[in-house]
Design an enzyme around this catalytic site. Structure first.
Site, PDB file in Angstrom:
ATOM      1  N   ARG A  97     -21.628 -53.850  27.161  1.00 32.65           N
ATOM      2  CA  ARG A  97     -21.949 -53.236  28.275  1.00 32.65           C
ATOM      3  C   ARG A  97     -22.836 -54.370  29.231  1.00 32.65           C
ATOM      4  O   ARG A  97     -23.099 -55.420  28.895  1.00 32.65           O
ATOM      5  CB  ARG A  97     -22.936 -52.202  27.970  1.00 32.65           C
ATOM      6  CG  ARG A  97     -22.372 -51.108  27.115  1.00 32.65           C
ATOM      7  CD  ARG A  97     -21.571 -50.149  27.983  1.00 32.65           C
ATOM      8  NE  ARG A  97     -20.930 -48.946  27.230  1.00 32.65           N
ATOM      9  CZ  ARG A  97     -19.877 -49.000  26.430  1.00 32.65           C
ATOM     10  NH1 ARG A  97     -19.213 -50.294  26.301  1.00 32.65           N
ATOM     11  NH2 ARG A  97     -19.461 -48.004  25.754  1.00 32.65           N
ATOM     12  N   LYS A 115     -18.888 -37.612  37.428  1.00 34.47           N
ATOM     13  CA  LYS A 115     -19.164 -38.761  38.234  1.00 34.47           C
ATOM     14  C   LYS A 115     -18.005 -39.034  39.213  1.00 34.47           C
ATOM     15  O   LYS A 115     -18.104 -39.187  40.209  1.00 34.47           O
ATOM     16  CB  LYS A 115     -19.584 -39.954  37.499  1.00 34.47           C
ATOM     17  CG  LYS A 115     -20.994 -39.814  36.824  1.00 34.47           C
ATOM     18  CD  LYS A 115     -22.307 -39.485  37.741  1.00 34.47           C
ATOM     19  CE  LYS A 115     -23.457 -39.219  37.377  1.00 34.47           C
ATOM     20  NZ  LYS A 115     -24.515 -38.746  38.291  1.00 34.47           N
ATOM     21  N   ASP A 155     -16.795 -43.235  23.651  1.00 32.28           N
ATOM     22  CA  ASP A 155     -17.312 -44.716  23.946  1.00 32.28           C
ATOM     23  C   ASP A 155     -16.220 -45.783  24.603  1.00 32.28           C
ATOM     24  O   ASP A 155     -15.056 -45.504  24.059  1.00 32.28           O
ATOM     25  CB  ASP A 155     -17.905 -45.329  22.855  1.00 32.28           C
ATOM     26  CG  ASP A 155     -19.365 -45.117  22.514  1.00 32.28           C
ATOM     27  OD1 ASP A 155     -19.824 -45.139  21.550  1.00 32.28           O
ATOM     28  OD2 ASP A 155     -19.906 -44.747  23.818  1.00 32.28           O
ATOM     29  N   SER A 168     -21.688 -43.910  38.488  1.00 32.83           N
ATOM     30  CA  SER A 168     -21.944 -44.727  37.092  1.00 32.83           C
ATOM     31  C   SER A 168     -20.442 -45.397  36.712  1.00 32.83           C
ATOM     32  O   SER A 168     -19.401 -45.137  37.355  1.00 32.83           O
ATOM     33  CB  SER A 168     -21.889 -43.698  35.972  1.00 32.83           C
ATOM     34  OG  SER A 168     -21.621 -44.243  34.871  1.00 32.83           O
ATOM     35  N   TYR A 204     -18.667 -36.353  31.006  1.00 35.22           N
ATOM     36  CA  TYR A 204     -19.704 -37.115  31.854  1.00 35.22           C
ATOM     37  C   TYR A 204     -18.955 -38.021  32.843  1.00 35.22           C
ATOM     38  O   TYR A 204     -19.718 -37.724  34.068  1.00 35.22           O
ATOM     39  CB  TYR A 204     -20.801 -37.740  30.958  1.00 35.22           C
ATOM     40  CG  TYR A 204     -21.623 -38.582  31.764  1.00 35.22           C
ATOM     41  CD1 TYR A 204     -21.365 -40.104  31.933  1.00 35.22           C
ATOM     42  CD2 TYR A 204     -22.708 -38.302  32.706  1.00 35.22           C
ATOM     43  CE1 TYR A 204     -22.092 -40.992  32.760  1.00 35.22           C
ATOM     44  CE2 TYR A 204     -23.354 -39.136  33.405  1.00 35.22           C
ATOM     45  CZ  TYR A 204     -22.849 -40.399  33.273  1.00 35.22           C
ATOM     46  OH  TYR A 204     -23.900 -41.225  34.398  1.00 35.22           O
ATOM     47  N   TYR A 225     -23.807 -47.559  38.696  1.00 37.33           N
ATOM     48  CA  TYR A 225     -24.815 -48.159  37.900  1.00 37.33           C
ATOM     49  C   TYR A 225     -23.860 -48.597  36.507  1.00 37.33           C
ATOM     50  O   TYR A 225     -23.269 -47.608  36.189  1.00 37.33           O
ATOM     51  CB  TYR A 225     -25.901 -47.344  37.290  1.00 37.33           C
ATOM     52  CG  TYR A 225     -26.539 -46.411  38.398  1.00 37.33           C
ATOM     53  CD1 TYR A 225     -27.252 -45.256  37.561  1.00 37.33           C
ATOM     54  CD2 TYR A 225     -26.723 -46.809  39.423  1.00 37.33           C
ATOM     55  CE1 TYR A 225     -27.874 -44.352  38.438  1.00 37.33           C
ATOM     56  CE2 TYR A 225     -27.410 -45.924  40.399  1.00 37.33           C
ATOM     57  CZ  TYR A 225     -28.280 -44.717  39.818  1.00 37.33           C
ATOM     58  OH  TYR A 225     -28.867 -43.807  40.727  1.00 37.33           O
TER      59      TYR A 225
HETATM   60  C1  WQD Z   1     -24.468 -48.187  25.078  1.00 37.10           C
HETATM   61  C2  WQD Z   1     -23.577 -48.771  23.857  1.00 37.10           C
HETATM   62  C3  WQD Z   1     -22.731 -47.277  22.461  1.00 37.10           C
HETATM   63  C4  WQD Z   1     -26.577 -45.725  20.833  1.00 37.10           C
HETATM   64  C5  WQD Z   1     -24.889 -45.045  29.615  1.00 37.10           C
HETATM   65  C6  WQD Z   1     -25.408 -43.631  30.136  1.00 37.10           C
HETATM   66  C7  WQD Z   1     -24.458 -43.157  31.201  1.00 37.10           C
HETATM   67  C8  WQD Z   1     -24.148 -44.451  32.219  1.00 37.10           C
HETATM   68  C9  WQD Z   1     -23.601 -45.726  31.467  1.00 37.10           C
HETATM   69  C10 WQD Z   1     -25.782 -44.459  34.146  1.00 37.10           C
HETATM   70  C11 WQD Z   1     -22.484 -48.287  23.424  1.00 37.10           C
HETATM   71  C12 WQD Z   1     -23.936 -48.097  21.424  1.00 37.10           C
HETATM   72  C13 WQD Z   1     -25.763 -46.352  21.653  1.00 37.10           C
HETATM   73  C14 WQD Z   1     -26.914 -45.777  19.500  1.00 37.10           C
HETATM   74  C15 WQD Z   1     -25.204 -47.357  19.456  1.00 37.10           C
HETATM   75  N1  WQD Z   1     -25.278 -44.913  32.797  1.00 37.10           N
HETATM   76  N2  WQD Z   1     -24.909 -47.341  20.823  1.00 37.10           N
HETATM   77  N3  WQD Z   1     -25.862 -46.649  19.041  1.00 37.10           N
HETATM   78  O1  WQD Z   1     -22.828 -44.788  26.615  1.00 37.10           O
HETATM   79  O2  WQD Z   1     -22.629 -47.182  27.964  1.00 37.10           O
HETATM   80  O3  WQD Z   1     -23.481 -45.074  28.621  1.00 37.10           O
HETATM   81  O4  WQD Z   1     -24.606 -45.925  30.510  1.00 37.10           O
HETATM   82  O5  WQD Z   1     -25.231 -43.958  34.680  1.00 37.10           O
HETATM   83  O6  WQD Z   1     -25.074 -42.341  32.045  1.00 37.10           O
HETATM   84  O7  WQD Z   1     -25.103 -42.886  29.133  1.00 37.10           O
HETATM   85  O8  WQD Z   1     -24.748 -45.929  27.021  1.00 37.10           O
HETATM   86  O9  WQD Z   1     -26.679 -46.416  25.720  1.00 37.10           O
HETATM   87  O10 WQD Z   1     -25.624 -44.668  25.223  1.00 37.10           O
HETATM   88  O11 WQD Z   1     -24.671 -46.985  24.821  1.00 37.10           O
HETATM   89  O12 WQD Z   1     -24.262 -48.213  18.750  1.00 37.10           O
HETATM   90  O13 WQD Z   1     -27.749 -45.080  18.931  1.00 37.10           O
HETATM   91  O14 WQD Z   1     -24.674 -48.725  22.762  1.00 37.10           O
HETATM   92  O15 WQD Z   1     -21.956 -46.863  21.161  1.00 37.10           O
HETATM   93  O16 WQD Z   1     -21.401 -49.084  22.850  1.00 37.10           O
HETATM   94  P1  WQD Z   1     -23.283 -45.748  27.613  1.00 37.10           P
HETATM   95  P2  WQD Z   1     -25.341 -45.945  25.777  1.00 37.10           P
END
Ligand code: WQD
Length: 341
Positions: free
Chosen positions: A234, A156, A301, A127, A152, A180
């Site tokens: 992201r 990784k 985050d 990741s 987490y 990813y």
């Molecule tokens: C994305 C953005 C949150 C939920 C994920 C996977 C991890 C890895 C990387 C594969 C962040 C914001 C989220 C919500 C929000 N993938 N958010 N409200 O944390 O980048 O990590 O991708 O391996 O396994 O967890 O993804 O979708 O949780 O968050 O504002 O209810 O959306 O703060 O900026 P993240 P996410």
């Protein structure tokens, strides 16, 4: 004779989409999954898509005895794709020991069983979280690994080190780590997709469940970041594009086209998208207004990250094909289909 691929976590979100692509590329797929975050009937839906039902063994990879018995019976496995892991950044901050035990013990058991049974090739689901908060963007495979900002992400980073060290100590093991960025969307058939148990941790399933009326409103975790609109950035890539990269990686190892025994590739679009832009994309393609509220930042985050995918593009001959809008559309089609049952 079809080459056999073991997919751990193969009834999960990325695992099921990868299983479809593997079958459609002529591989036989065997799945091990403990069904912690997925349903067994995914294999029936994979059969509906491909016409072939992958076999499913339900047990936990932390059970080394069961895993060793399985691998002894399946020494003809040509490659393993290891998805099985807990993957929610926010949750890992609250439950670090669950994450370290599950994600690392399962990997060590898997490598042990591969070595004992002469199974040579491993593709590891890594990741972009291994980069922590990069100082320089976009990130390449040579970007420094900052200290992980969540347990987490650390599982990784440590997982990659465990694999790398194993390939150094045992030349019979070859591995590729696929880092990813943020997988989203669903198969165009809407038969498989992201279906997190309970309250979704990830952004896009939370958006689709809010749009469907299952959630009151989306909480946007902070709009005071140093980004164009203040919300986190992201790199969101379609899960089918991501799945296809795994087929390329498995073929690379089986055909021994790997350059060294341990390789790493970033899998992303190369485009940074903010939370608010992701919401706007969903609203544009569905015509549905998403109710959301800006709340405090979420622990763990990072502010912004997106890939430089040029090495994977060149070396693997792989690149993403779906746009953000197309990915959001498939996520919505899936949400509607899975709720209409
Ligand atoms: C994305 C953005 C949150 C939920 C994920 C996977 C991890 C890895 C990387 C594969 C962040 C914001 C989220 C919500 C929000 N993938 N958010 N409200 O944390 O980048 O990590 O991708 O391996 O396994 O967890 O993804 O979708 O949780 O968050 O504002 O209810 O959306 O703060 O900026 P993240 P996410």
């Amino acid at each position: 004779m079809k080459k056999k691929i073991l997919v751990t976590g193969g009834t999960g979100y990325i695992g099921s989409h990868t299983t479809v692509e593997l079958i459609e590329n002529g591989f036989e797929v065997v799945i091990i999954d403990n069904l912690y975050n997925s349903e067994a009937d995914v294999i029936d839906r994979i059969q509906k898509i491909t016409g072939i039902k992958p076999s499913l063994e339900v047990f936990d990879l932390c059970n080394s005895e069961k895993l060793d018995v399985f691998c002894r019976k399946n020494r003809d496995i040509a490659a393993v794709i290891h998805f099985a892991a807990y993957k929610a950044v926010g949750e890992s901050v609250n439950k670090p020991l669950d994450y370290y035990r599950n994600n690392l013990l399962s990997l060590v058991n898997l490598l042990d069983a591969m070595k004992k049974n002469g199974i040579p090739n491993l593709v590891f689901s890594s990741s972009c979280t291994v980069y922590g908060q990069p100082e320089k963007l976009p990130v390449t495979e040579n970007s420094p690994l900052q200290p992980a900002t969540s347990p987490y992400g650390n599982t990784k980073q440590v997982g990659e080190a465990i694999i790398r060290d194993t390939t150094v100590s045992d030349k019979n093991i070859k591995a590729i780590s696929l880092r990813y960025f943020n997988p989203i969307g669903a198969h165009p058939s809407s038969l498989i997709g992201e279906l997190p148990r309970g309250v979704p941790e990830n952004l896009v399933p939370y958006i689709t469940q809010t749009a469907y009326g299952l959630r009151e409103e989306l909480k946007v975790f902070g709009d005071d970041y140093n980004t164009p609109d203040g919300s986190c950035v992201r790199d969101y890539l379609h899960v089918v594009d991501l799945a296809k990269a795994h087929v390329v990686a498995v073929k690379r190892l089986i055909d021994e086209n790997n350059k060294t025994n341990y390789e790493v590739f970033n899998l992303g679009t190369g485009i940074g998208v903010s939370v608010l832009e992701a919401i706007k994309s969903f609203e544009k393609v569905t015509g549905i207004k998403v109710k959301y509220k800006i709340v405090a930042r979420r622990a763990g985050d990072i502010e912004k990250i997106w890939a430089d995918p040029s090495y994977a593009n060149k070396e693997l001959g792989w690149k993403t094909l779906s746009t953000l809008d197309e990915s959001m559309k498939t996520a919505w089609e899936w949400e509607k289909k899975v709720r209409s049952k």
